[in-house]
Design a protein around this motif. Structure first.
Motif, short mmCIF file in Angstrom:
data_model
loop_
_atom_site.label_atom_id
_atom_site.label_comp_id
_atom_site.label_asym_id
_atom_site.label_seq_id
_atom_site.Cartn_x
_atom_site.Cartn_y
_atom_site.Cartn_z
N CYS A 12 14.94 -13.37 -8.61
CA CYS A 12 16.17 -13.01 -9.32
C CYS A 12 17.22 -14.07 -9.02
CB CYS A 12 16.67 -11.63 -8.88
SG CYS A 12 18.31 -11.27 -9.52
N CYS A 38 20.60 -12.52 -7.42
CA CYS A 38 20.44 -12.05 -6.05
C CYS A 38 20.25 -13.24 -5.11
CB CYS A 38 19.26 -11.09 -5.94
SG CYS A 38 19.63 -9.51 -6.72
N HIS A 62 14.69 -2.99 -9.46
CA HIS A 62 15.44 -4.03 -8.75
C HIS A 62 16.90 -4.06 -9.20
CE1 HIS A 62 16.78 -7.83 -7.14
NE2 HIS A 62 17.12 -8.20 -8.37
N HIS A 74 22.03 -5.66 -7.03
CA HIS A 74 21.81 -6.65 -8.09
C HIS A 74 23.03 -6.76 -9.01
CE1 HIS A 74 19.79 -8.86 -11.33
NE2 HIS A 74 20.49 -8.05 -12.13
ZN LIG Z 1 18.75 -9.25 -8.63
#
Ligand SMILES: [Zn+2]
Length: 477
Positions: free
Chosen positions: A140, A143, A181, A190
């Motif tokens: 990600c 993140c 997530h 997130h």
């Molecule tokens: Zn993320």
């Protein structure tokens, strides 16, 4: 089966999965063997790469073109020096998520149940989903960019450090691992990371940027205000004008030359008007008498330094005379004479020194300080020129005698201008015609100056005489 036993089994199975994953990584893909031309950051050896990412090795950010793009290989944000981290974050966000389109993605999972990453998943998670061609795992972007904690806790590093490859957990349902997530609430880790990333990208709203812009404006306003004060001091000093006024209050009709000049400049320049006098912050108006004197003394110092450089280590002479200023303070004027590099004689007014009294010892101390402070060598003194007062020319204790003790070549010369004046006074007393001329001259000056009408008549008479002289070709035009 008890809860503790169940946890133990979970741990064992997890460790087994981890071991499998490590074994999977030890089988390097062809891509991993290839050199990475874009990467100039020193990378750990492929086998120890995972450890390298957590080793806190300092990595210097040298520009967006040197960034490692592959999510599985790039160093973590915390490995960069703290002052560079925001720049690195911004650079990654501007580059966007790494979403390579491959012919086939490498499968993972147990034999018979293997799954692959699918390119169409990028469409659904376009903003953040990344894929590492090296590790064959998903990451990600937001993140990763917001990740600050280098200590592993639970699964918080799955999409940032370790990478995600449990493709069987990706489905169209609400338990899809990508949705999990992201989290459901607006304040999920997130979503917070996404908000932070957007704020970082939006530079004009970024607090640091706003502060930097404000600071820059403030610095520019301060500089402009100071420049106005410097320019005003320079102009007034050049024109030999008084600085201060009798009444300098804001409501005064005439605040003195300095403040009136600043107002005049502000009247014709809106930028200046915005930052001087009443619009200046209290305590930094740069118009106080102390500031005026400080600027003036800096000018004086610069001019003296220039003269000092001009003279260098050449021989020089001094001319000194005493005088009183309007406040009846005794002052000593100092002029330096020297031959320049072209051999031409030059004279420079060097200083005006306040003296408490006119005793020769006092004058000598002040003079020595005025010369030695800018670095003149008193041994280079070759001449002294003063008037004929006993404190100056006295053979025993006069200023010239005291300086001669320090430098035996500093010959004293009675100032020629003073001697001419003395000669004229004596001659006018002895020669009748000269005496009468000066008496009549004084009479004419007094008569004409006391009446403006007579002044005009004299002026008219001068004009007529000038016209006659031109007509008779006595004067060339
Ligand atoms: Zn993320």
């Amino acid at each position: 089966m008890g809860k503790a036993s169940q946890q133990k089994i979970d741990l064992v199975s997890k460790r087994k999965r981890d071991d499998d994953m490590i074994g999977f990584e030890e089988d390097p893909s062809p891509m991993a063997d290839q050199p990475l031309p874009m990467l100039e950051i020193e990378q750990p050896h492929p086998e120890s790469q995972d450890e390298g990412l957590h080793a806190n090795e300092p990595i210097t950010f040298r520009g967006v073109e040197f960034l490692q793009r592959d999510p599985g290989l790039r160093p973590q944000i915390w490995q960069h020096p703290p002052e560079q981290r925001d720049s690195v974050r911004r650079a990654y966000l501007m580059l966007g998520p790494m979403q390579p389109e491959l012919q086939t993605y490498k499968p993972s999972g147990e034999k018979g149940h293997q799954r692959r990453f699918q390119y169409k998943w990028f469409d659904n998670f376009q903003k953040w989903l990344e894929y590492s061609e090296d590790k064959h795992r998903a990451y990600c972007l937001y993140c990763f960019v917001s990740s600050k904690n280098e200590n592993r806790r639970g699964g918080s590093h799955v999409f940032t450090v370790d990478g995600f490859d449990s493709w069987n957990r990706i489905n169209s349902g609400k338990h899809c691992a990508f949705l999990t997530h992201m989290g459901s609430g607006p304040c999920s880790p997130h979503n917070n990371a996404f908000t932070d990333g957007q704020a970082l990208l939006n530079q004009s709203c970024h607090i640091k940027t706003i502060m930097a812009v404000k600071d820059k404006e403030k610095v520019e306003r301060n500089r402009l205000r100071l420049k106005v004060s410097i320019a005003t001091v320079k102009w007034l000093a050049l024109q030999s004008c008084a600085f201060r006024g009798y009444d300098e209050r804001p409501e005064s009709k005439n605040k003195g030359n300095f403040l009136e000049m600043v107002e005049l400049l502000a009247e014709f320049n809106p930028d200046i008007a915005k930052c001087v006098l009443a619009n200046a912050p209290y305590g930094s108006k740069y118009t106080s008498p102390e500031i005026q004197k400080e600027i003036l003394s800096i000018f004086a110092c610069k001019i003296r330094n220039h003269i000092r450089e001009e003279i260098g280590d050449s021989k020089f002479s001094i001319l000194v005379d005493e005088t009183c200023d309007v406040a009846k303070r005794e002052q000593m004027a100092l002029v330096l004479r020297f031959a320049d590099k072209g051999g031409i004689l030059q004279e420079r007014f060097f200083d005006l020194i306040h003296v408490a009294n006119t005793r020769s010892l006092t004058l000598k101390d002040k003079l020595s300080f005025a010369l030695t402070n800018p670095g003149f060598d008193i041994q280079n003194l070759r001449g002294q020129g003063y008037d004929g007062a006993s404190n100056m020319r006295g053979d025993l204790n006069g200023l010239q005698a005291l300086l001669l003790q320090e430098c035996p070549y500093a010959y004293y010369v009675h100032c020629y201008a003073h001697r001419l004046q003395l000669a004229l006074v004596d001659a006018s007393k002895e020669v009748v015609s000269i005496s009468q001329f000066f008496q009549k001259l004084i009479y004419i000056i007094n008569t004409v100056d006391s009446s403006s009408k007579r002044h005009d008549q004299l002026h008219q008479a001068q004009l007529v005489e000038l016209e006659n002289a031109i007509a008779n070709a006595n004067i060339e035009t």
